[in-house]
Scaffold this active site. Structure first.
Site, PDB file in Angstrom:
ATOM      1  N   ASP A  40       0.832  -1.199   0.000  1.00  0.00           N
ATOM      2  CA  ASP A  40       0.000   0.000   0.000  1.00  0.00           C
ATOM      3  C   ASP A  40       0.867   1.249   0.000  1.00  0.00           C
ATOM      4  OD1 ASP A  40      -2.459  -1.385   0.116  1.00  0.00           O
ATOM      5  OD2 ASP A  40      -2.195  -1.695   2.269  1.00  0.00           O
TER       6      ASP A  40
ATOM      7  N   TYR B 156       6.340  -8.734   8.636  1.00  0.00           N
ATOM      8  CA  TYR B 156       6.050  -7.301   8.754  1.00  0.00           C
ATOM      9  C   TYR B 156       6.344  -6.787  10.162  1.00  0.00           C
ATOM     10  CZ  TYR B 156       3.190  -8.061   4.540  1.00  0.00           C
ATOM     11  OH  TYR B 156       2.752  -8.401   3.277  1.00  0.00           O
TER      12      TYR B 156
ATOM     13  N   ASP C 151      -6.023   2.081   7.572  1.00  0.00           N
ATOM     14  CA  ASP C 151      -4.720   2.743   7.609  1.00  0.00           C
ATOM     15  C   ASP C 151      -4.927   4.253   7.773  1.00  0.00           C
ATOM     16  OD1 ASP C 151      -5.117   3.973   4.998  1.00  0.00           O
ATOM     17  OD2 ASP C 151      -4.670   2.040   4.104  1.00  0.00           O
TER      18      ASP C 151
ATOM     19  N   ARG D 284      -3.754  -5.298   7.583  1.00  0.00           N
ATOM     20  CA  ARG D 284      -4.733  -4.290   8.023  1.00  0.00           C
ATOM     21  C   ARG D 284      -5.944  -4.953   8.671  1.00  0.00           C
ATOM     22  NH1 ARG D 284      -6.479  -1.171   3.078  1.00  0.00           N
ATOM     23  NH2 ARG D 284      -5.601  -2.934   1.925  1.00  0.00           N
TER      24      ARG D 284
END
Length: 276
Positions: free
Chosen positions: A49, A77, A91, A176
């Site tokens: 993203d 991550y 986000d 997310r």
């Protein structure tokens, strides 16, 4: 980077890029295309993203042919989650609504095989269109659930309404969504640190890892001269292999193709990689 450093349009390789925040994965690909010039194919193996940073595998030349195998690799991550608020996109770029609900103590973090629904603002296709395009147009978007694997989900730090996590998961996992399901929370920062054997600490936009080296994570099957000739033209070959799944076919010269096992035990090339 010159075409020669990228392995040339005939061979190609994998460039480890550390994507900054504020640019799209497509922007990174376009910049590489401008550097290499016309005639060199460029792609990537897994979108990040715009708000996210970290490792992006940029595929150059014949490496674009192995995109799906790179995309299937597990990922790692580092995440900063903000609690006490929710975001329409999961986000900081979405509409953020403050709720003030901040959890206390330890959280139950999901690990193992889980069912997950990708966010409406995602690249998943719904009825032939990207979910994010439908969502931006004001359409109600319901994305189907999928099964994903979370190998590791650990909290690393806390500070006010924010907590830091490290996550290792299968391809197709939406971080997310993992964070949003912890409560009133969203991803404030997201950084991809690893894809399969590739580390963001090794990122170098001026170096392409040769394709033969980049595919080392696949089992190798060595061929003799006659077998190599046949495989390079896509023909089935008889070669001993105890490995399951996709294998890479090589000889004394190097990489020839990727192949899969047939029911009769022979190997059928599915992606030829040696120039004719």
């Amino acid at each position: 980077m010159s075409p020669e450093r990228a392995g040339g349009p005939e061979l190609g390789g994998v460039v480890l890029s550390d994507k900054p925040a504020g640019v799209t994965s497509h922007d990174v690909v376009m910049e590489m295309r401008r550097k290499l010039g016309r005639g060199v194919k460029v792609g990537h193996a897994g979108t990040l993203d715009p708000f996210a940073t970290g490792l992006l595998l940029v595929l150059v030349g014949r490496a674009t042919r192995v995109q799906r195998f790179m995309m299937e690799l597990p990922k790692a991550y580092e995440v900063t989650a903000r609690f006490g608020a929710v975001s329409s996109t999961g986000d900081p770029e979405g509409e953020v609504v403050e709720t003030g609900v901040v959890p206390e103590g330890d959280l139950e973090l999901p690990v193992g095989t889980i069912r997950q629904r990708p966010p409406a603002f995602s690249a998943v296709k719904v009825g032939g269109r990207r979910a994010y395009a439908l969502a931006r147009a004001g359409n109600e978007v319901v994305v189907g659930e999928r099964e994903v694997e979370v190998y590791r989900f650990e909290e690393r730090w806390r500070s006010g309404d924010r907590r830091g996590f490290e996550i290792e998961c299968s391809s197709g996992t939406y971080v997310r969504s993992l964070i949003a399901e912890l409560g009133d929370s969203y991803c404030d920062e997201l950084r991809r640190t690893r894809i399969g054997p590739f580390e963001v600490s090794d990122a170098d936009p001026e170096r392409a890892i040769p394709l033969g080296e980049a595919l080392d994570f696949l089992p190798e099957v060595r061929l003799d001269t006659d077998q190599a000739r046949r495989a390079s033209h896509g023909a089935v070959v008889s070669a001993k292999s105890s490995a399951s799944g996709v294998v890479r076919l090589t000889d004394d010269v190097g990489l020839i193709a990727l192949a899969e096992h047939r029911a009769d035990g022979q190997l059928k090339p599915i992606v030829t990689l040696r120039p004719a």
